[in-house]
Design an enzyme around this catalytic site. Structure first.
Site, PDB file in Angstrom:
ATOM      1  N   ALA A  65      40.475  37.443  39.950  1.00  0.00           N
ATOM      2  CA  ALA A  65      39.100  37.076  40.304  1.00  0.00           C
ATOM      3  C   ALA A  65      38.768  37.797  41.607  1.00  0.00           C
ATOM      4  O   ALA A  65      39.669  38.174  42.370  1.00  0.00           O
ATOM      5  CB  ALA A  65      38.999  35.573  40.469  1.00  0.00           C
ATOM      6  N   GLY A 110      43.475  36.086  37.837  1.00  0.00           N
ATOM      7  CA  GLY A 110      42.526  36.042  36.720  1.00  0.00           C
ATOM      8  C   GLY A 110      42.791  37.115  35.672  1.00  0.00           C
ATOM      9  O   GLY A 110      42.385  36.968  34.515  1.00  0.00           O
ATOM     10  N   GLU A 113      45.394  35.700  33.560  1.00  0.00           N
ATOM     11  CA  GLU A 113      44.770  34.575  32.845  1.00  0.00           C
ATOM     12  C   GLU A 113      43.879  35.058  31.692  1.00  0.00           C
ATOM     13  O   GLU A 113      43.868  34.451  30.626  1.00  0.00           O
ATOM     14  CB  GLU A 113      43.956  33.729  33.837  1.00  0.00           C
ATOM     15  CG  GLU A 113      44.859  32.948  34.797  1.00  0.00           C
ATOM     16  CD  GLU A 113      44.116  32.360  35.999  1.00  0.00           C
ATOM     17  OE1 GLU A 113      43.301  33.077  36.613  1.00  0.00           O
ATOM     18  OE2 GLU A 113      44.339  31.188  36.318  1.00  0.00           O
TER      19      GLU A 113
HETATM   20  N1  CAA Z   1      39.175  41.033  44.385  1.00  0.00           N
HETATM   21  C1  CAA Z   1      38.348  41.869  45.027  1.00  0.00           C
HETATM   22  N2  CAA Z   1      38.655  43.169  45.252  1.00  0.00           N
HETATM   23  C2  CAA Z   1      39.844  43.612  44.834  1.00  0.00           C
HETATM   24  C3  CAA Z   1      40.765  42.793  44.147  1.00  0.00           C
HETATM   25  C4  CAA Z   1      40.384  41.431  43.918  1.00  0.00           C
HETATM   26  N3  CAA Z   1      41.156  40.589  43.241  1.00  0.00           N
HETATM   27  N4  CAA Z   1      41.873  43.512  43.870  1.00  0.00           N
HETATM   28  C5  CAA Z   1      41.647  44.741  44.350  1.00  0.00           C
HETATM   29  N5  CAA Z   1      40.433  44.814  44.934  1.00  0.00           N
HETATM   30  C6  CAA Z   1      39.800  45.964  45.583  1.00  0.00           C
HETATM   31  C7  CAA Z   1      40.389  46.190  46.970  1.00  0.00           C
HETATM   32  O1  CAA Z   1      39.798  45.330  47.912  1.00  0.00           O
HETATM   33  C8  CAA Z   1      40.049  47.644  47.180  1.00  0.00           C
HETATM   34  O2  CAA Z   1      38.697  47.740  47.535  1.00  0.00           O
HETATM   35  P1  CAA Z   1      38.265  48.637  48.824  1.00  0.00           P
HETATM   36  O3  CAA Z   1      38.591  50.048  48.413  1.00  0.00           O
HETATM   37  O4  CAA Z   1      36.807  48.376  48.944  1.00  0.00           O
HETATM   38  O5  CAA Z   1      39.100  48.175  49.972  1.00  0.00           O
HETATM   39  C9  CAA Z   1      40.181  48.244  45.792  1.00  0.00           C
HETATM   40  O6  CAA Z   1      40.108  47.143  44.869  1.00  0.00           O
HETATM   41  C10 CAA Z   1      41.507  48.948  45.570  1.00  0.00           C
HETATM   42  O7  CAA Z   1      42.538  48.028  45.891  1.00  0.00           O
HETATM   43  P2  CAA Z   1      43.754  48.384  46.878  1.00  0.00           P
HETATM   44  O8  CAA Z   1      43.342  49.395  47.871  1.00  0.00           O
HETATM   45  O9  CAA Z   1      44.282  47.077  47.409  1.00  0.00           O
HETATM   46  O10 CAA Z   1      44.766  49.037  45.851  1.00  0.00           O
HETATM   47  P3  CAA Z   1      46.360  49.051  45.947  1.00  0.00           P
HETATM   48  O11 CAA Z   1      46.829  49.954  44.873  1.00  0.00           O
HETATM   49  O12 CAA Z   1      46.810  49.309  47.336  1.00  0.00           O
HETATM   50  O13 CAA Z   1      46.799  47.545  45.590  1.00  0.00           O
HETATM   51  C11 CAA Z   1      46.800  45.512  44.305  1.00  0.00           C
HETATM   52  C12 CAA Z   1      46.567  47.039  44.314  1.00  0.00           C
HETATM   53  C13 CAA Z   1      48.284  45.213  44.517  1.00  0.00           C
HETATM   54  C14 CAA Z   1      46.382  45.006  42.918  1.00  0.00           C
HETATM   55  C15 CAA Z   1      45.956  44.852  45.422  1.00  0.00           C
HETATM   56  O14 CAA Z   1      44.630  45.330  45.330  1.00  0.00           O
HETATM   57  C16 CAA Z   1      45.914  43.365  45.330  1.00  0.00           C
HETATM   58  O15 CAA Z   1      46.856  42.698  45.723  1.00  0.00           O
HETATM   59  N6  CAA Z   1      44.795  42.804  44.806  1.00  0.00           N
HETATM   60  C17 CAA Z   1      44.598  41.379  44.742  1.00  0.00           C
HETATM   61  C18 CAA Z   1      45.424  40.758  43.620  1.00  0.00           C
HETATM   62  C19 CAA Z   1      45.247  39.260  43.608  1.00  0.00           C
HETATM   63  O16 CAA Z   1      45.624  38.572  44.548  1.00  0.00           O
HETATM   64  N7  CAA Z   1      44.668  38.709  42.498  1.00  0.00           N
HETATM   65  C20 CAA Z   1      44.441  37.300  42.362  1.00  0.00           C
HETATM   66  C21 CAA Z   1      43.065  36.960  42.829  1.00  0.00           C
HETATM   67  S1  CAA Z   1      42.809  35.208  42.922  1.00  0.00           S
HETATM   68  C22 CAA Z   1      42.436  34.704  41.346  1.00  0.00           C
HETATM   69  O17 CAA Z   1      42.478  35.478  40.396  1.00  0.00           O
HETATM   70  C23 CAA Z   1      42.024  33.261  41.230  1.00  0.00           C
HETATM   71  C24 CAA Z   1      41.850  32.734  39.863  1.00  0.00           C
HETATM   72  O18 CAA Z   1      42.797  32.418  39.152  1.00  0.00           O
HETATM   73  C25 CAA Z   1      40.506  32.464  39.364  1.00  0.00           C
END
Ligand code: CAA
Length: 259
Positions: A65, A110, A113
């Site tokens: 998400a 998400g 999920e």
């Molecule tokens: N939400 C918003 N933006 C996200 C995102 C997310 N879940 N995942 C990645 N992005 C964005 C980053 O912010 C980045 O944007 P900017 O260029 O504007 O900074 C872009 O996507 C590229 O991401 P990274 O630079 O971080 O890429 P990376 O290769 O270094 O890392 C990753 C990849 C490991 C997937 C890392 O992006 C990450 O950890 N993302 C979050 C994963 C996460 O925690 N997901 C769970 C979300 S909570 C949820 O899902 C709740 C639920 O159950 C409803």
């Protein structure tokens, strides 16, 4: 209908839905969820479809998400956002046709999920799975606490959710989270072949099997086998049953018409 954050293609009996927000690794914000909601109605209304594929654009399947959108939500807004995701995923899971998740990269939060709301999952060897929510100070919100334990059992579900550890595709396969792992460049071809295999079987029988599994999985065993008993009987009213069985007896090829 045209969409901004999802791509929708129909090729014969097969639909392909691609989450298309690669600049955010296909993170699910409200706009994506709203568009998916509408798109799923379109898929459901198309009676020619026999199977759908769900995948992500670029190097990610779905990285969760949208954390940026969630970061400022009040509890009331979080409930709305959670409901939106839960509702759309349930709609996806309840489509009458099977949906294959083609997991091309990150399937986190998400993303894991939504993959679990599909009928089964084929992963690229580059895919990564996890429920990182507790590391963000929240619980999974799109039914991860429920679908994960149903798929892999409570032990692995708790292991993954409490540690927020990501696992690679081979581990996801080992615990039964995905059904097949293939080299990244073979993912599309593998999923397409599976989709064609499903589309070549009797559509009413495939839909009835899905209904029996999904409905039966939620009720006691006596009610569940009743569901199968009735759906099994119903398939004998179809032309496809006659064609399928005659083809076997005559050593020919069945021609299924979804009738
Ligand atoms: N939400 C918003 N933006 C996200 C995102 C997310 N879940 N995942 C990645 N992005 C964005 C980053 O912010 C980045 O944007 P900017 O260029 O504007 O900074 C872009 O996507 C590229 O991401 P990274 O630079 O971080 O890429 P990376 O290769 O270094 O890392 C990753 C990849 C490991 C997937 C890392 O992006 C990450 O950890 N993302 C979050 C994963 C996460 O925690 N997901 C769970 C979300 S909570 C949820 O899902 C709740 C639920 O159950 C409803």
């Amino acid at each position: 209908m045209t969409y901004k954050t999802v791509k929708y293609e129909v090729n014969g009996h097969i639909a392909k839905i691609t989450i298309n927000r690669p600049e955010a690794l296909n993170a699910l914000n409200s706009e994506v969820l709203d568009e998916l909601n509408t798109l799923l109605d379109e898929v459901r209304a198309n009676k020619d479809l026999r199977v759908a594929i769900l995948t992500g654009e670029g190097r990610s399947f779905v990285a969760g998400a949208d954390i940026k959108e969630m970061s400022t939500l009040t509890p009331v807004e979080a409930k709305e956002f959670g409901y939106k995701g839960l509702h759309v995923f349930r709609k996806l899971e309840s489509l009458p046709i099977p949906v294959i998740a083609a997991i091309n990269g990150f399937a986190l939060g998400g993303g894991c999920e939504i993959a679990m709301s599909c009928d089964f999952r084929i992963a690229s060897d580059k895919a990564l799975f996890g429920q990182p929510e507790v590391g963000l100070g929240i619980t999974p919100g799109f039914a991860g606490t429920q679908r994960l334990q149903r798929l892999v059992g409570p032990g692995y579900a708790k292991y993954l959710i409490y540690t927020a550890k990501n696992i690679k595709a081979d581990k996801a396969y080992e615990i039964g989270l995905v059904q097949e792992v293939v080299e990244a460049d073979k993912l599309d071809e593998t999923v397409q072949k599976l989709a064609e295999k499903i589309a070549n079987n009797a559509p009413v029988a495939v839909r009835a099997s899905k209904e029996a599994i999904n409905v039966g999985g939620q009720v006691d065993i006596d009610s569940a086998i009743k569901v199968e008993e009735n759906l099994f009987a119903l398939t004998f009213s179809t032309e496809d049953q006659k064609s399928g069985m005659q083809a076997f007896i005559n050593k020919g090829q069945a021609e299924f018409k979804n009738k």
